[in-house]
Write a protein that holds these residues in place. Structure first.
Motif, PDB file in Angstrom:
ATOM      1  N   SER A 177       0.821  -1.206   0.000  1.00 39.62           N
ATOM      2  CA  SER A 177       0.000   0.000   0.000  1.00 39.62           C
ATOM      3  C   SER A 177       0.861   1.265   0.000  1.00 39.62           C
ATOM      4  N   TRP A 178       0.382   2.265  -0.734  1.00 42.27           N
ATOM      5  CA  TRP A 178       1.099   3.541  -0.759  1.00 42.27           C
ATOM      6  C   TRP A 178       1.039   4.232   0.593  1.00 42.27           C
ATOM      7  N   THR A 179      -0.017   3.930   1.360  1.00 41.42           N
ATOM      8  CA  THR A 179      -0.144   4.568   2.674  1.00 41.42           C
ATOM      9  C   THR A 179       0.999   4.159   3.607  1.00 41.42           C
ATOM     10  N   THR A 180       1.457   2.921   3.481  1.00 38.40           N
ATOM     11  CA  THR A 180       2.558   2.446   4.316  1.00 38.40           C
ATOM     12  C   THR A 180       3.841   3.203   3.990  1.00 38.40           C
ATOM     13  N   HIS A 181       4.123   3.354   2.710  1.00 39.60           N
ATOM     14  CA  HIS A 181       5.326   4.083   2.287  1.00 39.60           C
ATOM     15  C   HIS A 181       5.226   5.563   2.688  1.00 39.60           C
ATOM     16  N   ALA A 182       4.026   6.116   2.560  1.00 37.29           N
ATOM     17  CA  ALA A 182       3.830   7.512   2.962  1.00 37.29           C
ATOM     18  C   ALA A 182       4.033   7.663   4.466  1.00 37.29           C
ATOM     19  N   GLY A 183       3.525   6.702   5.237  1.00 36.01           N
ATOM     20  CA  GLY A 183       3.684   6.747   6.693  1.00 36.01           C
ATOM     21  C   GLY A 183       5.136   6.674   7.112  1.00 36.01           C
ATOM     22  N   ILE A 184       5.884   5.746   6.500  1.00 34.95           N
ATOM     23  CA  ILE A 184       7.304   5.613   6.825  1.00 34.95           C
ATOM     24  C   ILE A 184       8.060   6.882   6.438  1.00 34.95           C
ATOM     25  N   THR A 185       7.714   7.447   5.287  1.00 29.78           N
ATOM     26  CA  THR A 185       8.369   8.685   4.837  1.00 29.78           C
ATOM     27  C   THR A 185       8.134   9.819   5.828  1.00 29.78           C
ATOM     28  N   ILE A 186       6.902   9.949   6.294  1.00 29.45           N
ATOM     29  CA  ILE A 186       6.584  11.003   7.272  1.00 29.45           C
ATOM     30  C   ILE A 186       7.345  10.770   8.572  1.00 29.45           C
ATOM     31  N   LEU A 187       7.403   9.528   9.024  1.00 24.99           N
ATOM     32  CA  LEU A 187       8.081   9.200  10.279  1.00 24.99           C
ATOM     33  C   LEU A 187       9.572   9.516  10.221  1.00 24.99           C
ATOM     34  N   ILE A 188      10.242   9.058   9.165  1.00 23.92           N
ATOM     35  CA  ILE A 188      11.692   9.280   9.111  1.00 23.92           C
ATOM     36  C   ILE A 188      12.018  10.748   8.845  1.00 23.92           C
ATOM     37  N   THR A 189      11.125  11.437   8.130  1.00 26.99           N
ATOM     38  CA  THR A 189      11.344  12.877   7.905  1.00 26.99           C
ATOM     39  C   THR A 189      11.222  13.645   9.215  1.00 26.99           C
ATOM     40  N   ALA A 190      10.193  13.320   9.993  1.00 27.44           N
ATOM     41  CA  ALA A 190       9.991  13.983  11.281  1.00 27.44           C
ATOM     42  C   ALA A 190      11.162  13.711  12.215  1.00 27.44           C
ATOM     43  N   VAL A 214      -2.794  -0.496  18.541  1.00 26.27           N
ATOM     44  CA  VAL A 214      -3.207   0.909  18.471  1.00 26.27           C
ATOM     45  C   VAL A 214      -3.200   1.543  19.850  1.00 26.27           C
ATOM     46  N   VAL A 215      -3.756   0.851  20.842  1.00 22.89           N
ATOM     47  CA  VAL A 215      -3.815   1.392  22.202  1.00 22.89           C
ATOM     48  C   VAL A 215      -2.415   1.585  22.784  1.00 22.89           C
ATOM     49  N   LEU A 216      -1.558   0.575  22.626  1.00 21.12           N
ATOM     50  CA  LEU A 216      -0.202   0.679  23.166  1.00 21.12           C
ATOM     51  C   LEU A 216       0.604   1.775  22.466  1.00 21.12           C
ATOM     52  N   SER A 217       0.498   1.838  21.140  1.00 18.82           N
ATOM     53  CA  SER A 217       1.280   2.818  20.376  1.00 18.82           C
ATOM     54  C   SER A 217       0.869   4.249  20.694  1.00 18.82           C
ATOM     55  N   PHE A 218      -0.415   4.532  20.570  1.00 18.69           N
ATOM     56  CA  PHE A 218      -0.871   5.898  20.805  1.00 18.69           C
ATOM     57  C   PHE A 218      -0.929   6.229  22.297  1.00 18.69           C
ATOM     58  N   GLY A 219      -1.109   5.199  23.127  1.00 20.46           N
ATOM     59  CA  GLY A 219      -1.030   5.417  24.569  1.00 20.46           C
ATOM     60  C   GLY A 219       0.368   5.847  24.987  1.00 20.46           C
ATOM     61  N   TRP A 220       1.374   5.222  24.356  1.00 18.09           N
ATOM     62  CA  TRP A 220       2.763   5.591  24.639  1.00 18.09           C
ATOM     63  C   TRP A 220       3.058   7.014  24.181  1.00 18.09           C
ATOM     64  N   LEU A 221       2.553   7.390  23.022  1.00 19.27           N
ATOM     65  CA  LEU A 221       2.752   8.759  22.532  1.00 19.27           C
ATOM     66  C   LEU A 221       2.107   9.773  23.471  1.00 19.27           C
ATOM     67  N   ILE A 222       0.912   9.463  23.947  1.00 21.42           N
ATOM     68  CA  ILE A 222       0.222  10.368  24.868  1.00 21.42           C
ATOM     69  C   ILE A 222       0.973  10.464  26.192  1.00 21.42           C
ATOM     70  N   PHE A 223       1.447   9.327  26.686  1.00 19.85           N
ATOM     71  CA  PHE A 223       2.199   9.297  27.945  1.00 19.85           C
ATOM     72  C   PHE A 223       3.467  10.153  27.840  1.00 19.85           C
ATOM     73  N   ALA A 230       3.168  14.773  13.457  1.00 17.88           N
ATOM     74  CA  ALA A 230       3.782  14.033  12.353  1.00 17.88           C
ATOM     75  C   ALA A 230       3.905  12.554  12.698  1.00 17.88           C
ATOM     76  N   LEU A 231       4.287  12.252  13.937  1.00 17.49           N
ATOM     77  CA  LEU A 231       4.389  10.855  14.359  1.00 17.49           C
ATOM     78  C   LEU A 231       3.031  10.161  14.326  1.00 17.49           C
ATOM     79  N   CYS A 232       2.003  10.857  14.788  1.00 20.15           N
ATOM     80  CA  CYS A 232       0.652  10.267  14.802  1.00 20.15           C
ATOM     81  C   CYS A 232       0.151  10.003  13.383  1.00 20.15           C
ATOM     82  N   VAL A 233       0.334  10.976  12.496  1.00 21.08           N
ATOM     83  CA  VAL A 233      -0.124  10.821  11.109  1.00 21.08           C
ATOM     84  C   VAL A 233       0.670   9.710  10.421  1.00 21.08           C
ATOM     85  N   GLY A 234       1.992   9.725  10.610  1.00 17.75           N
ATOM     86  CA  GLY A 234       2.834   8.700  10.006  1.00 17.75           C
ATOM     87  C   GLY A 234       2.500   7.308  10.513  1.00 17.75           C
TER      88      GLY A 234
END
Length: 202
Positions: free
Chosen positions: A65-78, A155-164, A130-134
């Protein structure tokens, strides 16, 4: 009794000024400065390792999926941009020898204080968005291979960690670093003042 009151009065009216030499003051702050420099360096290294780890996903996994590549691109850019900002701040406290030029180091330390304030406020929230969108774009394909409960757990662990990290951890780090840098600035102001006094002495 009168003698006691006289002694008590003399004690309250007597002040003793304790002066610490600039050399002794530099020794006191040497460990603190080195600690800040080391912590800053470890932050840069940690971010660099994160960049490499996420970038390696392209090498070891075949995403469709292009969304996966877009997500990785956003993450590494950020991560790359944030790492560059950390490196630029690191240079402010490493370019000047604080033992030889305390006044110049004090100037850099004040700029570093402002840069850290910006880093933990506006820039931090841009980074977190940027991390959340990526992450959301990355999970769009990846989570489709998991069952519902595993999807929910990730999803809960990932975004819970970001919120924490963006609330509790961030507030603790800001408070400690603010106090630490403010104390260092105060000490270097005293060192600079003592150097000026020694320079003007005949």
């Amino acid at each position: 009794m009168q003698e006691f009151e006289d002694i008590k009065s003399l004690w309250h009216n007597h002040t003793v000024e304790v002066k610490i030499s600039s050399g002794e003051m530099l020794q006191q702050v040497k460990k603190e400065v080195n600690s800040i420099r080391t912590k800053s360096l470890f932050n840069i290294i940690g971010m660099g390792l994160s960049f490499v780890a996420i970038a390696c996903l392209w090498l070891f996994f075949d995403f469709n999926s292009w969304t996966t590549h877009a997500g990785i691109t956003i993450l590494i850019t950020a991560i790359a941009v944030y790492t560059f900002i950390l490196y630029r701040g690191h240079r402010l406290i490493t370019e000047t020898d604080f033992t030889a030029n305390p006044h110049d180091f004090l100037t850099g330390l004040r700029v570093y204080q402002v840069s850290r304030y910006n880093l933990y406020n506006r820039l931090f929230w841009i980074y977190m968005i940027a991390l959340c969108v990526g992450s959301a774009l990355f999970f769009f394909e990846v989570l489709s291979y998991f069952s519902f409960w595993k999807q929910a757990l990730v999803v809960v662990l990932s975004f819970g960690w970001l919120i924490f990290c963006s609330t509790i951890v961030r507030n603790i780090v800001i408070k400690k670093e603010k106090e630490r840098i403010a104390l260092l600035i105060e000490k270097f102001e005293r060192i600079s003042a003592q150097f000026k006094e020694q320079t003007h002495q005949p």
